[in-house]
Write an enzyme that holds these catalytic residues in place. Structure first.
Site, PDB file in Angstrom:
ATOM      1  N   ASP A 147       0.978  -0.763   0.062  1.00  0.00           N
ATOM      2  CA  ASP A 147       0.305   0.254  -0.060  1.00  0.00           C
ATOM      3  C   ASP A 147       0.895   1.516  -0.091  1.00  0.00           C
ATOM      4  O   ASP A 147       2.422   1.221   1.153  1.00  0.00           O
ATOM      5  CB  ASP A 147      -1.079   0.057   1.280  1.00  0.00           C
ATOM      6  CG  ASP A 147      -2.242   0.913   1.374  1.00  0.00           C
ATOM      7  OD1 ASP A 147      -1.631   2.394   0.505  1.00  0.00           O
ATOM      8  OD2 ASP A 147      -3.259   0.721   1.151  1.00  0.00           O
ATOM      9  N   ASP A 345      -2.905   6.613  -4.785  1.00  0.00           N
ATOM     10  CA  ASP A 345      -3.543   6.110  -3.735  1.00  0.00           C
ATOM     11  C   ASP A 345      -3.517   4.585  -5.128  1.00  0.00           C
ATOM     12  O   ASP A 345      -4.185   4.677  -6.018  1.00  0.00           O
ATOM     13  CB  ASP A 345      -5.159   5.864  -3.046  1.00  0.00           C
ATOM     14  CG  ASP A 345      -4.979   5.367  -1.864  1.00  0.00           C
ATOM     15  OD1 ASP A 345      -3.694   4.821  -1.238  1.00  0.00           O
ATOM     16  OD2 ASP A 345      -5.880   4.895  -1.706  1.00  0.00           O
TER      17      ASP A 345
END
Length: 462
Positions: A147, A345
């Protein structure tokens, strides 16, 4: 897989950040102890779990600092769903999970106070891609969720209560070390607790409450080894949000992979995310400046002191077809007081734009689709069609300062497997623009921190 959506996966909650929580008591020291169900969603799987259970393509080795990537629903993935959901149920599940992540990201902008586990006030959320990482001596392989908005690595350790069956057997590693309260790393974990000598912490991850101890061990990615890597060794988890085999953060904070491997990778990496409908579901993660693309356009990487771990960029406009949509500049403005702006993201599926921007883009998209097409809604998507629309679909381009993200239909439309319903795969956000992974697929996204820039170029990796 009949009547199943092109993206066959399910996923629990998406979003959360490390904060103190009353639901978990501080864990005891590590030596006194003998992962959230991994979201079955667009997850990159860098390698395999067992050679005998997967096909030969799955068994190819990583090399140098380039890692193979597989979709979570690929035959190479041990996390592929056993029972496919219907297309509508899958979309609704994804939207629900995405909304959880967005709600948290938005909360960062609206002034809620969260205490980070590292100096970068990093977010701990549910990522959508995982990498094969080897930890300890002898090495133990874990498929860790990757992530870009997370800093600290978290690993389920043996004896963990509430974790999945696959865990890191720290007692078998000759290089494992439990870090105490006096270490510099413990001081970076701002919500740490000290009971005895062990540096422990409580945090939340999605809807999960997690108790962990701070530890160190050797971490290996592809053929590269990082000695003494600091991570949270999870001892207790309540809830279903924890990735089954842990999380590896590529955020910008002091506890992230980029910070802990600065000498090795020079704070540089890139990825290419494969298409959801790719039969191979494979892509690559490249670590370090060597081997990165030369012919690539860059946009400045911005820093928002409100949320320094996130990758902020300057979005200056959006085109639908050849038309530059009329969007007020305030919709894209970076706000250092509340964290507003635009971030790239890897953990959010569908792009979210603040309401003025989304409404303008949606309305122009509908206009170009024509008045004869029928507009319906599906969950959080308010622009869906139940008639064939292929020829009318315009292109879409996100314009950044110095670089553009030019998207094909696969980057902003989702389809039912039968072709009966098609939706514009983006929606409104109250306060934060999020360039999500669906819009990034089949592009090389290069994160070059030393030069404070992000590169974008089209690349087929499906």
């Amino acid at each position: 897989m009949t009547t199943s959506f092109v993206y066959i996966y399910t996923l629990p909650s998406f979003l959360s950040r490390s904060t103190p929580t009353p639901h978990c008591h501080p864990p005891p020291p590590l030596m006194e102890l003998t992962h959230r169900r991994l979201p079955l969603l667009l997850v990159l799987l860098l390698s395999v779990v067992s050679a005998h259970s997967l096909n030969p393509t799955c068994n190819s080795d990583d090399h140098d600092s380039t890692l193979k990537v597989f979709h979570v629903s690929s035959p190479c993935s041990p996390f592929r769903p056993k029972t496919p959901l219907s297309w509508a149920d899958t979309v609704l599940q994804m939207q629900s999970d995405d909304q959880t992540r967005l709600s948290y990201l938005s909360s960062l902008v609206t002034g809620r106070s969260f205490v980070p586990i590292g100096s970068g006030r990093q977010i701990v959320q549910s990522p959508t891609y995982i990498v094969k990482a080897k930890i300890g001596t002898p090495a133990q392989t874990l498929l860790m969720a990757l992530d870009t908005s997370t800093d600290m690595a978290m690993v389920p350790c043996s004896g963990c209560v509430g974790c999945a069956s696959k865990a890191f057997a720290f007692a078998k590693s000759t290089t494992f070390t439990s870090l105490n309260c006096g270490t510099a790393q413990c001081k970076q974990v701002q919500n740490s607790n000290c009971l005895g000598t062990a540096c422990s912490m409580n945090m939340t991850y999605g809807i999960s409450s997690i108790a962990a101890n701070l530890a160190q061990d050797n971490l290996t990615l592809a053929t590269d080894s990082i000695n003494g890597y600091s991570f949270g060794c999870i001892q207790k988890a309540i809830g279903s949000s924890l990735p089954a085999q842990g999380v590896l953060g590529l955020g910008r904070g002091s506890m992230s992979l980029l910070s802990q491997s600065k000498n090795l990778y020079k704070s540089t990496f890139s990825y290419c995310l494969p298409s959801f409908k790719s039969p191979k579901f494979s892509g690559t993660l490249r670590l370090g400046p060597i081997g990165q693309p030369k012919n690539i356009k860059f946009t400045p990487l911005l820093t928002n002191p409100r949320r320094p771990s996130l990758y902020y960029v300057k979005l200056i406009g959006i085109k639908v077809g050849p038309k530059l949509v009329n969007i007020p500049p305030t919709a894209f403005a970076l706000n250092t007081n509340n964290g507003a702006g635009t971030i790239v993201d890897s953990g959010t599926i569908f792009t979210r734009l603040v309401t003025p921007a989304y409404t303008a883009v949606r309305d122009e998209f509908r206009r170009r689709m024509g008045k004869k097409t029928v507009v319906t809604s599906l969950g959080g998507f308010d622009t869906c069609y139940t008639v064939p629309i292929g020829k009318q679909v315009p292109t879409m381009t996100f314009m950044f300062e110095g670089a553009d993200l030019s998207m094909k239909q696969e980057n902003f439309l989702i389809y039912s497997s039968t072709g009966g319903t098609t939706c514009l795969a983006m929606s409104a956000s109250p306060s934060l623009n999020v360039i999500a992974n669906m819009q990034q697929q089949n592009h090389r996204i290069l994160f070059d921190l030393p030069n404070s820039r992000i590169g974008i170029s089209a690349e087929s990796c499906s």
